[in-house]
Structures are given as structure tokens and as C-alpha cells.
Design an enzyme around this catalytic site. Structure first.
Site, PDB file in Angstrom:
ATOM      1  N   ASP A  61       0.856  -1.188   0.000  1.00 44.50           N
ATOM      2  CA  ASP A  61       0.000   0.000   0.000  1.00 44.50           C
ATOM      3  C   ASP A  61       0.893   1.240   0.000  1.00 44.50           C
ATOM      4  OD1 ASP A  61      -3.198   0.418   0.682  1.00 44.50           O
ATOM      5  OD2 ASP A  61      -1.973   2.138   1.277  1.00 44.50           O
TER       6      ASP A  61
ATOM      7  N   THR B  84     -12.207   1.070  -6.563  1.00 43.30           N
ATOM      8  CA  THR B  84     -12.886   1.365  -7.829  1.00 43.30           C
ATOM      9  C   THR B  84     -14.084   2.262  -7.535  1.00 43.30           C
ATOM     10  OG1 THR B  84     -14.164  -0.691  -7.635  1.00 43.30           O
ATOM     11  CG2 THR B  84     -12.163  -0.765  -8.976  1.00 43.30           C
TER      12      THR B  84
ATOM     13  N   THR C 161     -14.047  -4.881  -7.271  1.00 42.02           N
ATOM     14  CA  THR C 161     -15.259  -5.002  -8.074  1.00 42.02           C
ATOM     15  C   THR C 161     -15.079  -4.185  -9.349  1.00 42.02           C
ATOM     16  OG1 THR C 161     -16.602  -5.259  -6.083  1.00 42.02           O
ATOM     17  CG2 THR C 161     -17.752  -4.641  -8.102  1.00 42.02           C
TER      18      THR C 161
ATOM     19  N   GLU D 181     -15.206 -10.536  -4.367  1.00 43.57           N
ATOM     20  CA  GLU D 181     -15.497 -10.847  -2.972  1.00 43.57           C
ATOM     21  C   GLU D 181     -16.973 -10.606  -2.689  1.00 43.57           C
ATOM     22  OE1 GLU D 181     -16.430  -8.349  -0.804  1.00 43.57           O
ATOM     23  OE2 GLU D 181     -16.135  -6.710  -2.225  1.00 43.57           O
TER      24      GLU D 181
ATOM     25  N   LEU E 139     -18.181 -10.050   0.694  1.00 47.05           N
ATOM     26  CA  LEU E 139     -18.034  -9.842   2.129  1.00 47.05           C
ATOM     27  C   LEU E 139     -18.993  -8.765   2.616  1.00 47.05           C
ATOM     28  CD1 LEU E 139     -14.124  -9.731   2.322  1.00 47.05           C
ATOM     29  CD2 LEU E 139     -15.629 -11.741   2.477  1.00 47.05           C
TER      30      LEU E 139
ATOM     31  N   GLU F  23     -19.697  -5.979   5.356  1.00 47.93           N
ATOM     32  CA  GLU F  23     -19.008  -5.213   6.385  1.00 47.93           C
ATOM     33  C   GLU F  23     -19.627  -5.528   7.744  1.00 47.93           C
ATOM     34  OE1 GLU F  23     -17.798  -1.136   5.574  1.00 47.93           O
ATOM     35  OE2 GLU F  23     -18.632  -1.353   3.572  1.00 47.93           O
TER      36      GLU F  23
ATOM     37  N   ASN G  67     -25.266  -7.856  -5.895  1.00 48.59           N
ATOM     38  CA  ASN G  67     -25.516  -6.667  -5.085  1.00 48.59           C
ATOM     39  C   ASN G  67     -26.762  -5.921  -5.543  1.00 48.59           C
ATOM     40  OD1 ASN G  67     -23.464  -7.060  -3.286  1.00 48.59           O
ATOM     41  ND2 ASN G  67     -22.022  -5.666  -4.261  1.00 48.59           N
TER      42      ASN G  67
ATOM     43  N   CYS H 204     -20.577  -0.773  -1.301  1.00 52.75           N
ATOM     44  CA  CYS H 204     -20.888  -1.653  -2.434  1.00 52.75           C
ATOM     45  C   CYS H 204     -22.187  -1.316  -3.151  1.00 52.75           C
ATOM     46  CB  CYS H 204     -20.935  -3.101  -1.955  1.00 52.75           C
ATOM     47  SG  CYS H 204     -19.339  -3.742  -1.426  1.00 52.75           S
TER      48      CYS H 204
ATOM     49  N   LYS I  73     -22.574   2.059  -5.290  1.00 55.64           N
ATOM     50  CA  LYS I  73     -21.582   2.082  -6.367  1.00 55.64           C
ATOM     51  C   LYS I  73     -21.856   1.008  -7.402  1.00 55.64           C
ATOM     52  CE  LYS I  73     -17.522   0.444  -5.251  1.00 55.64           C
ATOM     53  NZ  LYS I  73     -17.319  -0.749  -6.104  1.00 55.64           N
TER      54      LYS I  73
END
Length: 449
Positions: A30, A86, A122, A151, A153, A155, A211, A263, A266
Site C-alpha cells: 500500500d 474502484t 469489483t 469478494e 463480504l 461489512e 448486489n 458496495c 456504487k
């Protein structure tokens, strides 16, 4: 197996920690100096239950490393995972892939031997093939394969979701990549987690479709909740009834102030854009987006109506700022619409959130932050639940009412029951139940603007 994870944001950090828990050696790259400093001290820059313990345990074991030096990490990797952001691009709602392509350019000179490069971020349909095109142009001698591995996942439950997934989805048409990815996820396969190999386009689109479908369920139950209020039905009884149908399921059938987070907003926007570009519009999903945007505005009106038609000069206590409990994520949180609207209409707003203040404070100027729900309630005219943190469920309503100046409780998450609220002396408004004392008819469109 050696893994290079590019990006120590939410997805990259959780995935890196979980892969290291499998016994793999993971180097997380990072560029943010402050984030790296925190991580090297064993502290997560994000709030996710259980993540700090996972980081510290695997760092101590030497399996999880953090660096800003991409070269050695990429050169030694069997698998390079791209987990950069993204974000939604301003103006057109499309996913901004500039970070993805920048990462691809950076890793190109360092590839050595056969390497599987995986998009964890994504990304829209076709991104994996564009990554491959760019890498081939930069490294015609490179021996690599590109996979899509989205993924799924949640939160607040990310570690549980990673370790016990409904499925692991891998998009690839390369047999060597299938073997590598199969070994990467073998610890999960041994626990009977299905590892599904599909085409790259299918994997990329599946994340957006999943999603969007969940966002649709949320918008659906929110609209049904409004209907329940008009006809005298109880949306929670209704949701429980239809959720027993295995074709429907009981997840994401909880009414509230609309979805938010990193997620859904977006990905719904990006899917709409992708569909339009491919001349196959998804009108149903476009309606989901519109319903959700209007939902947050309508909730601010609901608070105003409960306060007697005006909040001017009144103090509103807001319980919860983050988009959901067990996270500090403020992206597209309903509070970012509700709180400013109440302020614009003359209210003084107090907010309490167990984990969200650091992220929320710069986004909600002019509010007063409280350390507890009872502190927020002191002298307030209206108490509003916006995020259903467990500690709010345990709130002593009688104690809260005793501290307040007013007697209105607007429960946008149905945390409490009417019986408990009335027993504490509140005039109570929930979502999806016929209002007994407060007129909560939908606002005229002019007020929603």
C-alpha cells in the site's frame, strides 16, 4: 504459497489477513504512509470485528507483511491480487478503474515465472480482458494468467464471510490458473465450501448482479413498509411470513432508511451504466436506485412530521451515523442525507455512534457529538434511531425519556417495540406499522426536492 495483495483497504486487508490465517505468506502493498504505519503496529485502520486479533496473530507468525515496495513482493508471488479502490466516477456513475490500471502498469516489470493475477476489486465486465491486453503490451515475454475473483463480504461480518463463504467464485479460462486458484482456496474447499470456476465475464457480472438483487430486496421491502402503514399491516410480520418461503428467503427484508455503504450504491450505479452502454438497459434496477435515493429524503420528512410538522428550533438526537452497525463506514450512509436536511430546516442535531465519529465528523459539520445515547437524549425534543447498533437496542427508554424535553421517538430501524416505547412515555413512530398518533403521510414532492 506466496501472495502479493495490492491495496490494504477494506477488501485487501480482510482478504490478506484471512489468507495468512490459512498458512500462506501474504505481503500487502500500500502507498498510504499513515495506513502502513498503523498496520505495522498491528492496528487496523478500519473497524471490523476480529480483524485486529487476526492481524496481530499472523504478523507475529511472520505470515503477514506490510510494505510500500511492490517489486520484491510481486517478483516472489505465485498470486498477485488487485484490491485497489474502484470508486464511482463523478458525472457518469461508472466505476473508476484508474487505480486498477495503474497497479497493472506497476507490476508489469516485476513479473517472474508463471504468475496468476487476480482482480479482487469489483470491476465492470471486460476489465480482466483489458488488464490482459495491457499486460501483454507491456510484457510480451510474460508468463501469466488473469482471473476474476470477486469478494462477497459483508461489512461487520467480513471475516466470518471469508472463512465460511456460500461460494468462492473464480473467473478464468486458463487451466494452470485453475490449479493455482484451487490450491489457494483449498483450506476452504476442505471445509466443503464450493469453489466455482466460471468464465471471466460471468464472474465480473455476477458481483454486480448479486448486489443489485440485494439492493432490490431492500427497496422492495421499504416500499411495502409504506403500504403497510397505510393499510394497517405490520411489515415485520409480513417480512417474516414471506421470508419463510425458501424461494424468497428472509435476508435483506428489514425496512429502514435505505441502503448505503461501499458496495450497493456504487455497484448498482455501475451496473446501470454497463447495461446502457451495451444497449440492454436494466429498468428495474434503475427504479431501485431511484427508490433508494427518495427513501433517505422521505425519512428526513418523517422526522419533521413526527416533530409536529417543523423541526425549527428543536433538538434532534440521532442514534447512529454509519450506514450499518459493526462498521465505521460512512459511504452513502442515510445519515448523510437525513442530518443535513434537518439542519437546513432549523434543527440542532446531536449524534452518537459507537465507531463512526472519526469518519463521520468531517462529513457532518455543525452537529454535536455525544459519548452515549443518554447524553445525546438530554434536552432533546426528538430521538431518532438511524443505525441499529446493539448498544442502542439495550437503551433504557425510561431513562432516555426522563432526560428529554420532548416525547417523540422515531425508530427508523424498528429497534424497539411500541409497547416498550409507550410504557416509557414516548409517542412512537416505527417503519412499516400503522402510525397511531403521528401523521406520517408521504411528503409532497416539492418538499422532497
Amino acid at each position: 504459497m506466496n501472495i502479493c495483495m495490492i491495496g490494504a483497504g477494506y477488501v485487501g486487508l480482510v482478504s490478506a489477513a484471512c489468507f495468512s490465517e490459512f498458512g500462506w505468506t501474504v505481503t500487502c502493498v500500500d502507498k498510504d504512509p499513515q495506513r502502513l504505519a498503523e498496520l505495522k503496529d498491528g492496528k487496523s485502520p478500519i473497524y471490523e470485528p476480529g480483524l485486529d486479533d487476526l492481524l496481530q496473530r499472523n504478523m507475529a507468525a511472520g505470515r503477514l507483511l506490510f510494505t510500500d515496495n511492490l517489486g520484491p513482493a510481486a517478483k516472489n508471488a505465485d498470486v498477485i491480487l488487485l484490491a485497489v479502490g474502484t470508486p464511482m466516477r463523478r458525472g457518469d456513475g461508472y466505476a473508476d478503474l484508474s487505480y486498477v490500471y495503474a497497479a497493472v502498469e506497476e507490476i508489469a516489470p516485476h513479473l517472474k515465472g508463471f504468475t496468476v493475477i487476480v482482480t479482487k476489486s469489483t470491476v465492470p465486465v471486460g476489465t480482466s480482458r483489458e488488464i490482459e491486453r495491457r499486460l501483454r503490451a507491456a510484457r510480451s515475454d510474460g508468463d501469466f494468467a488473469i482471473c476474476s475473483n470477486p469478494e462477497f463480504l459483508r461489512e461487520g461480518s467480513a471475516i466470518q464471510d471469508f472463512m465460511h463463504p456460500d461460494r468462492v467464485l473464480v473467473g478464468t479460462d486458463d487451466e494452470r490458473a485453475k490449479d493455482v486458484m484451487g490450491r489457494l482456496y483449498q483450506p476452504l474447499a476442505l471445509r466443503s465450501a464450493p469453489v466455482m470456476f466460471v468464465g471471466r465475464e460471468s464472474a465480473e457480472l455476477a458481483k454486480y448482479a448479486a448486489n443489485a438483487f440485494l439492493a432490490l430486496k431492500i427497496s422492495f421491502i421499504n416500499e411495502i413498509a409504506d403500504l403497510c402503514e397505510q393499510v394497517g399491516a405490520d411489515v415485520q410480520e409480513l417480512a417474516s411470513a414471506i421470508g419463510k418461503d425458501r424461494r424468497i428467503g428472509d435476508k435483506f427484508l428489514h425496512p429502514g432508511p435505505g441502503y448505503g455503504g461501499s458496495c450497493f450504491p456504487k455497484d448498482v450505479s455501475a451496473l446501470i451504466r454497463t447495461a446502457r452502454e451495451n444497449k440492454s438497459p436494466v429498468s428495474l434496477i434503475e427504479q431501485v436506485q431511484r427508490v433508494n435515493d427518495e427513501r433517505k429524503i422521505a425519512m428526513a420528512h418523517r422526522v419533521e412530521a413526527a416533530a409536529g410538522g417543523s423541526v425549527r428550533g428543536k433538538t434532534i438526537a440521532i442514534l447512529g451515523a454509519t450506514f450499518k452497525p459493526n462498521t465505521d463506514d460512512m459511504r452513502d450512509a442515510p445519515s448523510l442525507i437525513i442530518v443535513p436536511m434537518l439542519q437546513e430546516r432549523g434543527a440542532t442535531v446531536r449524534v452518537v455512534d459507537p465507531q463512526g465519529r472519526r469518519q463521520a465528523e468531517p462529513l457532518l459539520p455543525g452537529v454535536t457529538w455525544s459519548e452515549s445515547a443518554l447524553e445525546a437524549a438530554a434536552g432533546a425534543d426528538v430521538l431518532v434511531t438511524v443505525t441499529e447498533w446493539n448498544e442502542f437496542r439495550a437503551l433504557d427508554l425510561k431513562a432516555a425519556k426522563a432526560k428529554m424535553r420532548g416525547d417523540v421517538l422515531v425508530d427508523l430501524r424498528n429497534v424497539f417495540t411500541a409497547e416498550l416505547a409507550h410504557a416509557a412515555g414516548f409517542r412512537y413512530s416505527a417503519v412499516g406499522r400503522k402510525p397511531e398518533e403521528i401523521d406520517l403521510a408521504p411528503a409532497p414532492l416539492a418538499l422532497r426536492a
